[in-house]
Write an enzyme that holds these catalytic residues in place. Structure first.
Site, PDB file in Angstrom:
ATOM      1  N   GLU A  42      15.457  39.487  26.545  1.00  0.00           N
ATOM      2  CA  GLU A  42      17.043  39.385  27.178  1.00  0.00           C
ATOM      3  C   GLU A  42      16.890  39.542  28.713  1.00  0.00           C
ATOM      4  OE1 GLU A  42      19.321  41.780  24.451  1.00  0.00           O
ATOM      5  OE2 GLU A  42      18.826  40.111  22.879  1.00  0.00           O
ATOM      6  N   HIS A  50      24.127  38.903  23.655  1.00  0.00           N
ATOM      7  CA  HIS A  50      24.078  40.199  22.967  1.00  0.00           C
ATOM      8  C   HIS A  50      25.506  41.107  23.306  1.00  0.00           C
ATOM      9  CE1 HIS A  50      21.120  43.750  22.137  1.00  0.00           C
ATOM     10  NE2 HIS A  50      22.284  44.168  21.583  1.00  0.00           N
TER      11      HIS A  50
HETATM   12  P1  NAD Z   1      22.109  51.087   9.458  1.00  0.00           P
HETATM   13  O1  NAD Z   1      21.013  51.977   9.689  1.00  0.00           O
HETATM   14  O2  NAD Z   1      23.547  51.569   9.048  1.00  0.00           O
HETATM   15  O3  NAD Z   1      21.488  49.892   8.589  1.00  0.00           O
HETATM   16  C1  NAD Z   1      20.418  49.219   8.570  1.00  0.00           C
HETATM   17  C2  NAD Z   1      19.743  49.092   7.262  1.00  0.00           C
HETATM   18  O4  NAD Z   1      18.796  48.267   7.282  1.00  0.00           O
HETATM   19  C3  NAD Z   1      19.688  50.403   6.477  1.00  0.00           C
HETATM   20  O5  NAD Z   1      20.539  50.414   5.000  1.00  0.00           O
HETATM   21  C4  NAD Z   1      18.213  50.263   6.150  1.00  0.00           C
HETATM   22  O6  NAD Z   1      17.767  50.596   4.902  1.00  0.00           O
HETATM   23  C5  NAD Z   1      17.944  48.764   6.416  1.00  0.00           C
HETATM   24  N1  NAD Z   1      16.555  48.435   6.338  1.00  0.00           N
HETATM   25  C6  NAD Z   1      15.569  48.934   7.138  1.00  0.00           C
HETATM   26  N2  NAD Z   1      14.423  48.426   7.107  1.00  0.00           N
HETATM   27  C7  NAD Z   1      14.960  47.300   6.363  1.00  0.00           C
HETATM   28  C8  NAD Z   1      13.896  46.201   5.784  1.00  0.00           C
HETATM   29  N3  NAD Z   1      12.451  46.157   6.286  1.00  0.00           N
HETATM   30  N4  NAD Z   1      14.359  45.094   4.826  1.00  0.00           N
HETATM   31  C9  NAD Z   1      15.723  45.440   4.645  1.00  0.00           C
HETATM   32  N5  NAD Z   1      16.606  46.243   5.141  1.00  0.00           N
HETATM   33  C10 NAD Z   1      16.004  47.503   5.999  1.00  0.00           C
HETATM   34  O7  NAD Z   1      22.301  50.230  11.057  1.00  0.00           O
HETATM   35  P2  NAD Z   1      23.656  49.264  11.344  1.00  0.00           P
HETATM   36  O8  NAD Z   1      24.446  50.028  12.299  1.00  0.00           O
HETATM   37  O9  NAD Z   1      23.969  48.500  10.018  1.00  0.00           O
HETATM   38  O10 NAD Z   1      22.840  48.287  12.490  1.00  0.00           O
HETATM   39  C11 NAD Z   1      21.833  47.407  12.152  1.00  0.00           C
HETATM   40  C12 NAD Z   1      21.209  47.050  13.411  1.00  0.00           C
HETATM   41  O11 NAD Z   1      22.308  46.183  13.678  1.00  0.00           O
HETATM   42  C13 NAD Z   1      21.033  48.012  14.354  1.00  0.00           C
HETATM   43  O12 NAD Z   1      19.395  48.359  14.147  1.00  0.00           O
HETATM   44  C14 NAD Z   1      20.770  47.254  15.539  1.00  0.00           C
HETATM   45  O13 NAD Z   1      19.384  46.719  15.979  1.00  0.00           O
HETATM   46  C15 NAD Z   1      21.579  45.909  15.410  1.00  0.00           C
HETATM   47  N6  NAD Z   1      22.779  45.897  16.333  1.00  0.00           N
HETATM   48  C16 NAD Z   1      23.222  45.308  16.880  1.00  0.00           C
HETATM   49  C17 NAD Z   1      24.281  45.268  18.069  1.00  0.00           C
HETATM   50  C18 NAD Z   1      24.492  43.910  18.814  1.00  0.00           C
HETATM   51  O14 NAD Z   1      25.232  44.270  19.638  1.00  0.00           O
HETATM   52  N7  NAD Z   1      24.346  42.689  18.474  1.00  0.00           N
HETATM   53  C19 NAD Z   1      25.093  46.144  17.933  1.00  0.00           C
HETATM   54  C20 NAD Z   1      24.682  47.269  16.984  1.00  0.00           C
HETATM   55  C21 NAD Z   1      23.708  47.025  16.210  1.00  0.00           C
END
Ligand code: NAD
Length: 302
Positions: free
Chosen positions: A256, A277
């Site tokens: 990015e 993003h």
């Molecule tokens: P979170 O920690 O609440 O949820 C992530 C979930 O993924 C957890 O329940 C975990 O158990 C699960 N997980 C971990 N490894 C896994 C696997 N191998 N297979 C399946 N599930 C798995 O996090 P969240 O707040 O829901 O955010 C998720 C992701 O979204 C973040 O890690 C971040 O990278 C991304 N995000 C992106 C933006 C954006 O601007 N696009 C913004 C915020 C977060």
């Protein structure tokens, strides 16, 4: 105490931090070389996702006590290196989930109804009504990979669309929502839409690749508003070109901003809807994230 904010932080949150007695706050995006120079002077470093807090930056922070991440994912921070030096890493899980969930649903609808292509065609004077027949979400099956804060917010909203919802998460075995927890192969086999909400880790790197795409339904729609690098972009490109994947909605990319090659290939496809993003980029989420981070920091430094 000197606090340096290296990525944009909500204005109100920055003001609150500045009002703490004995605290000096600087706020300016510094590229790596410049950041390395000031690291020995700062006790708290605040970032979003743009600044890569690598081991050498942490090493240079001889007075560093806390790294504050305004947001969720910690993949831009070498947490191990920080913990090894007794530096606390604080983030704000949950504070931006609604914004990311809403964008995810926007991308699902945009992919299903050709919203981006229709807009581009109209602006170019083309009336492509006949080419842009799409799909309803109603009654169709969505597979959510990663059932954490964002995955659950997505599910809540898609239930209102009357979708059948499957979810896979190795750490969540059951839920009281009307969502069926399944294994990954079942999710691939049965989903019309697959949306990714896992962190980027060694286990999730290239989770979506040539082999896993081959397990999916023909005509699947794939959404990624989690992290670039979870999808093998070359495999996705191939599947979009040969029609295995109907469309993809992407908010994140392995590099990015994307490389020219990605722009000329994957991003040039008419069945790709892409945003830079912006999942968490709403005024509401940034205020929530900023204020929560500052409250947590104040508790730590008080
Ligand atoms: P979170 O920690 O609440 O949820 C992530 C979930 O993924 C957890 O329940 C975990 O158990 C699960 N997980 C971990 N490894 C896994 C696997 N191998 N297979 C399946 N599930 C798995 O996090 P969240 O707040 O829901 O955010 C998720 C992701 O979204 C973040 O890690 C971040 O990278 C991304 N995000 C992106 C933006 C954006 O601007 N696009 C913004 C915020 C977060």
């Amino acid at each position: 105490m000197r606090i340096h904010i290296n990525d944009p932080l909500d204005k109100q949150a920055t003001e609150k931090l500045k009002s703490v007695p004995g605290v000096e706050v600087t706020s300016e995006h510094l590229e790596k070389e410049e950041l390395l120079k000031i690291m020995p002077e700062i006790e708290v470093l605040i970032v979003r996702s743009a600044t890569k807090v690598t081991a050498d930056i942490i090493e240079a922070g001889t007075k560093l006590k806390i790294i504050g991440r305004a947001g969720t994912g910690l993949d831009n921070i070498d947490v191990k290196a920080a913990e090894g030096k007794g530096i606390k890493v604080i983030n704000t899980p949950g504070a931006n989930s609604i914004s990311v969930a809403e964008l995810t649903i926007g991308l699902m609808i945009a992919c299903s109804r050709h919203i981006a292509r229709g807009t581009i065609d109209l602006k170019n004077g083309k009336w492509t009504k006949k080419e842009l027949e799409g799909h309803e979400l109603f009654g169709r099956t969505v597979g959510i990979i990663g059932f954490g804060n964002i995955g659950r917010e997505v599910a809540k909203r898609l239930l209102a669309f009357n979708m059948n919802i499957l979810a896979y998460d190795p750490f969540v075995k059951e839920t009281d929502m009307n969502v069926k927890m399944v294994d990954l192969d079942t999710l691939y086999k049965e989903s019309d839409y697959i949306t990714i909400h896992v962190p980027l880790t060694p286990e999730t790197k290239y989770l979506i690749n040539k082999e896993t795409i081959s397990k999916m339904k023909d005509g699947v729609i794939i959404i990624n508003a989690a992290r670039g690098g979870i999808i093998d972009e070359a495999a996705l490109y191939e599947a979009l070109v040969n029609g295995k994947v109907y469309a993809a909605g992407l908010d994140v990319f392995e590099v990015e901003p994307p490389t020219d090659e990605l722009r000329q290939k994957l991003l040039a496809l008419p069945n790709v809807v892409a945003t830079p993003h912006i999942g968490a980029s709403t005024f509401e989420a940034q205020e929530r994230v900023g204020m929560l981070l500052v409250e947590r920091l104040i508790k730590e430094i008080a």
